[in-house]
Design an enzyme around this catalytic site. Structure first.
Site, PDB file in Angstrom:
ATOM      1  N   ASP A  45       5.072  13.376 -16.468  1.00  0.00           N
ATOM      2  CA  ASP A  45       4.917  12.447 -15.353  1.00  0.00           C
ATOM      3  C   ASP A  45       4.952  11.008 -15.845  1.00  0.00           C
ATOM      4  OD1 ASP A  45       4.030  11.076 -13.060  1.00  0.00           O
ATOM      5  OD2 ASP A  45       1.936  11.395 -13.639  1.00  0.00           O
ATOM      6  N   TYR A  75      12.415   0.659  -4.146  1.00  0.00           N
ATOM      7  CA  TYR A  75      11.275   1.486  -3.736  1.00  0.00           C
ATOM      8  C   TYR A  75      10.172   1.515  -4.798  1.00  0.00           C
ATOM      9  CZ  TYR A  75       8.323   5.307  -2.442  1.00  0.00           C
ATOM     10  OH  TYR A  75       7.216   6.029  -2.126  1.00  0.00           O
TER      11      TYR A  75
END
Lengths: 666, 323
Positions: A541, A171
């Site tokens: 992040d 993914y």
């Protein structure tokens, strides 16, 4: 329709990737979603939980509860699954570096619910290799990471036999720019690296090894080129069967099945005319459902407004209903495989298989997937592919409706509401989480915690399976940060190659880039030295694809780019800006914590005497936040709709000129 | 900048104020005439400080992928433990197409990012001096005034990159286990012999030890300077082995230079070469010939106590007068 009963296949598991704010709020959301016909859970954890920090750690500031649920200890995990009987649930957890810890908490909660852990069903993503390449929530160096992955696999095969211990991910490779061939090659090379490691660890007897192979599952992306994507999942199915048989000698065809879950592509979802994302998502879902012999086992669909901000419950419901319409209303599940015998499909599958085999051979020559992560090979290949894709969008060769063609649009009623069509996380969530964490620490048995952590350290040092000691830590009330800190001390921390170092330079054949380079050069000439930019990725992040592409583009435009990878503190960014003498700082933030991070960075820059240094930011930033950031002094806010990177670079030159008192022409 | 200002800036640099160091490095990078003049004043102010014998300038070079950044980071940790303030100049190649560059990849983050005792500036080669930045020499003087030790790291595979490191007091060359290239270069005399040879990635086992043996053989009786015995060391940055020994060898070479009174001469020689190359770039070999030829010019420059910018301007003045 005839009145004889038609035999329909059982539909796939339907999930929605969700979690936010707190365990309490997420639990309510899960129960609502299950009430709407969702058949499994997919837990999104916040970044501190994924990277092993407690909610009150300085690095967690602004990140608590943003992209998922914060889980600091067993108390949070218990609340998360309150009134959800775990023996009946199939739970997927998107968790990697801290996967053994979150599984340990899940097991401990099952014990408290009176459920036999052996009956648990679900998935831990537990694929750290792709974290080094994309996404970025790794903690430890590759060696110890592979060891933790194999420990979890070996443990569940023995003790939680229906658990999928790892979901090898293609993914995130596609999100990082992988072509279908690269997705196949890198995911399958990762799978063999992990299985080889399990075999070599000696934790599993040879005759039980086929069962381990049978438990490996995959997490695949589906993009908009849905015919090719159908062929890709068929190629996966064929290649995995072959690898299981030839490399691992698995006899039973069921243990050679390519079992996979899907989240369809987020990379291609657009901020402009976001309603178009609905048809994109549906087409992408077809790619992984149409071919019965290569159909997904579980699907989660993104919401139409992901590129705008956090989806609301209604947006997630819409995504779930797409799956239900396909499974319940359409006749898809009444037929056998639609593509068997198609020469067109077969030719495409063959082409993908051949390409993937060649790339896998290159990986093997260099010592396998782990070596190719550490030496930067795979990351450089991905950055180069992603650069090619963005260049094709820029040139219009790759059409994206509403972005680089068919851009005229009527006002969208979907984003016209007071909430601008997205959800905002409760501002108080972080503070409340920290208060509840501190209360939890105050009431637990300190001696038991210390003993459990000592046992964990011993197991980590001695090379014993990490799971039993982790489960005892969970029971004892150890926190996420404490568990991770012990392992940080034993294993050390790691920084992965950024991949931007040798990506090809754009050839100077296009007028726009040539003109841009001349402006960059001339402005540097006027200011006395070449223009330098710092590209900073603050916070936890790790989605670094955007920052990497800006770095490569900046270099191609003639800037000197300082880029140091992910997870920087505001102090480190300000310090680098000062030491490197840059003319502008560009930040990239996708986790939603931009307000807090920008505020902190502005303060650090001011403290370093750099108050006048221009600052710009790119990321998923709602319009209201963008206005607030500009009021704080941010010179420009770039969002996913800004696909023209030459224009972004041009804006940066303008901003530098303005900040240095030069006229805006030149 | 008035004289007084450059004195103030020099004082702040000597106090290792980061803002002042950064400002000075920006100034040295600025090619505008006024800035160059200020830079010359500043370097004149700092000259005596730079000559203090305990301040050392260490170069590290070697082919790409050999693990120099990890090795540098490990060395910096050792130097910090030994109480030294460290400055780093990291030179990366620039793109020949755009002139742009990607810099600073990984080095700073691997060293303690919050440590006030380390200052890192990345530089692009900017196509000058055939692949090395013209700024390295003057910038290393500013960092020398602020730090106990300055490390200059360049990516290099050939002589031109080695030249950057060769402007340092002590040069370390990091060789790749299993690659015969550097050995061939040494044998053929393409590579100027460094003061310290390092085989990194000791964790590669037999490959590394074979390279070590080959290097010992290739080196034979070559000595870069007088009777300095070139140590050949093996290190592993990932396992942190051999780093202390490398730091010791660097110390030993520095002591060797100081004891023989050669440190000052070496620095003057390095500066003379820097001025020469800059003149060569602007006026070509013909210009150098008009200044009396390379050898005579180098000797004249090495005898002067002036700062590099002033030396350069003096020579330019002579060239313009004879034009």
């Amino acid at each position: 329709m005839s009145d004889t009963t038609i035999k329909r296949d059982r539909p796939w598991l339907m999930r929605t990737y969700s979690g936010h704010s707190s365990a309490r709020a997420s639990n309510e959301l899960y129960r609502t979603n299950l009430g709407k016909g969702q058949t499994g859970l997919s837990v999104a954890f916040d970044l501190p939980t994924q990277t092993g920090y407690d909610s009150d750690h300085p690095l967690a500031r602004g990140e608590v509860g943003k992209v998922g649920v914060p889980i600091d200890h067993i108390g949070d995990m218990e609340v998360l699954f309150e009134q959800i009987p775990l023996e009946q649930m199939n739970t997927s957890m998107t968790i990697n570096a801290t996967a053994p810890w979150l599984l340990a908490l899940y097991v401990a909660v099952a014990e408290r619910q009176g459920v036999d852990p052996a009956a648990l069903q679900g998935t831990t993503q537990n694929d750290v290799i792709k974290e080094y390449l994309s996404r970025g929530t790794y903690i430890f160096p590759p060696g110890p990471s592979v060891r933790l992955t194999t420990d979890l696999i070996a443990y569940t095969v023995e003790h939680i036999p229906k658990w999928n211990p790892t979901n090898i991910c293609s993914y995130h490779l596609q999100e990082a720019g992988a072509t279908p061939t690269q997705e196949l090659a890198y995911a399958l090379s990762t799978a063999t690296a992990i299985l080889d490691a399990v075999r070599d660890s000696g934790q599993i007897e040879a005759e039980r090894f086929a069962a381990v192979v049978g438990r490996i599952s995959f997490f695949v992306n589906a993009g908009i080129r849905f015919v090719e994507e159908t062929c890709k999942v068929r190629a996966f199915t064929r290649m995995w069967d072959e690898i299981a048989q030839q490399r691992y000698g698995v006899e039973d065809p069921r243990q050679r099945r390519f079992r996979y879950g899907v989240q369809v592509n987020s990379l291609g979802l657009t901020e402009s005319q976001p309603e178009n994302n609905v048809q994109r998502i549906v087409l992408e879902m077809l790619a992984v459902t149409l071919s019965k012999n290569a159909r997904a086992r579980a699907i989660q669909l993104p919401a139409w407004n992901e590129a705008l901000g956090l989806p609301r419950p209604w947006d997630q419901q819409w995504a779930l209903r797409m799956q239900q319409v396909l499974a319940c209303e359409s006749d898809l599940l009444e037929y056998g495989d639609l593509f068997d015998g198609s020469p067109v499909v077969e030719a495409k599958v063959e082409e993908l298989v051949a390409g993937a085999r060649a790339e896998m051979a290159r990986i093997a020559e260099q010592g396998g997937m782990v070596a190719c992560v550490d030496n930067g090979y795979v990351k450089r290949e991905l950055v180069a592919s992603h650069t090619r894709r963005l260049r094709a969008i820029e040139s219009g060769e790759l059409q994206i409706v509403g972005v680089n063609c068919y851009r005229e649009t009527a006002e969208s009623p979907l984003t016209a509401g007071a909430d601008a069509g997205i959800m905002s996380v409760d501002e108080a969530a972080e503070r409340q989480q920290i208060e509840s964490l501190q209360a939890f620490r105050a009431q637990r048995d300190g001696q038991r915690v210390a003993a459990a952590l000592a046992e964990l350290r011993t197991a980590a040092d001695a090379g014993d399976n990490i799971m039993p000691a982790s489960i005892e830590c969970a029971r004892a009330g150890v926190t996420t940060g404490e568990w991770s800190q012990v392992l940080r001390e034993v294993f050390g921390e790691y920084r992965a190659p950024t991949g931007v170092d040798v990506a090809e330079a754009q050839r100077g054949d296009d007028d726009t880039i040539v003109a841009l380079r001349e402006r960059v050069r001339a402005t540097g000439e006027e200011l006395g030295r070449p223009l330098r930019l710092l590209i900073g990725k603050p916070g936890l992040d790790g989605h670094s694809n955007g920052a990497e592409q800006i770095a490569v583009k900046g270099r191609d435009a003639g800037f000197e780019i300082v880029y140091e990878g992910i997870r920087l503190t505001p102090a480190q960014i300000a310090r680098a800006a000062q030491e490197e003498g840059v003319h502008l700082v560009g930040l990239s933030v996708l986790s939603g914590s931009h307000m807090e991070l920008v505020e902190d960075i502005c303060r650090e820059l001011e403290a370093a005497g750099l108050a006048g240094l221009p600052l710009v930011i790119g990321g998923i930033i709602p319009a209201a936040d963008a206005r607030a950031l500009q009021a704080r002094g941010v010179k420009a806010v770039f969002t996913p709709k800004d696909v023209d990177m030459n224009a972004i670079m041009g804006d940066m030159v303008d901003i530098i000129r303005q900040a240095n008192g030069l006229d805006s022409a030149a | 900048m008035a004289q007084a200002d450059s004195a103030g800036l020099a004082r702040s640099i000597c106090d290792a104020e980061r803002a002042a160091i950064a400002r000075a490095l920006n100034l040295l990078d600025d090619h505008r005439p006024a800035a160059q003049e200020q830079a010359a004043q500043l370097l004149q102010e700092l000259a005596a400080r730079c000559r203090e014998p305990h301040r050392r300038l260490v170069g590290m070079t070697g082919p790409p992928g050999v693990g120099k950044s990890s090795l540098s980071a490990a060395l910096i940790r050792v130097w910090r433990e030994r109480g030294l303030r460290v400055g780093v100049l990291a030179v990366d190649p620039s793109s020949p197409v755009s002139g742009g560059a990607l810099l600073g990849d990984r080095l700073r983050m691997k060293t303690a990012g919050d440590d006030d005792g380390v200052f890192v500036r990345s530089l692009s080669s900017r196509g000058e001096f055939g692949g090395l930045s013209a700024q390295v020499w003057p910038m290393s003087l500013v960092l020398l005034a602020a730090c106990d030790l300055v490390l200059v790291e360049t990516v290099g595979v050939g002589q031109r990159e080695i030249d950057v490191a060769a402007t340092c007091d002590t040069t370390c060359f990091v060789a790749q286990p299993g690659s015969g290239d550097s050995i061939q270069f040494l044998k053929a005399g393409v590579l100027e012999v460094p003061h310290i040879l390092v085989v990194n990635k000791q964790d590669l086992g037999s490959l590394a030890s074979r390279t070590l043996t080959e290097l010992r053989g290739a080196l034979g009786n070559l000595h870069p300077d007088g009777d300095w015995q070139v140590p050949i060391l093996s290190t592993s940055a990932t396992e942190h082995t051999g780093i202390e020994a490398l730091a010791d060898a660097i110390e030993a070479h520095h002591r060797w230079l100081v004891e023989r009174g050669e440190l000052a001469a070496r620095r003057r020689g390095a500066q003379a070469r820097w001025v020469l190359r800059r003149l060569e770039q602007e006026y070509g070999r013909a210009g150098i010939a008009r200044l009396g030829g390379e050898q005579a010019l180098l000797a004249r420059l090495a005898a002067s106590e002036q700062n590099p910018f002033s030396q350069y301007e003096t020579c330019r003045g002579q060239l313009q007068a004879t034009a």
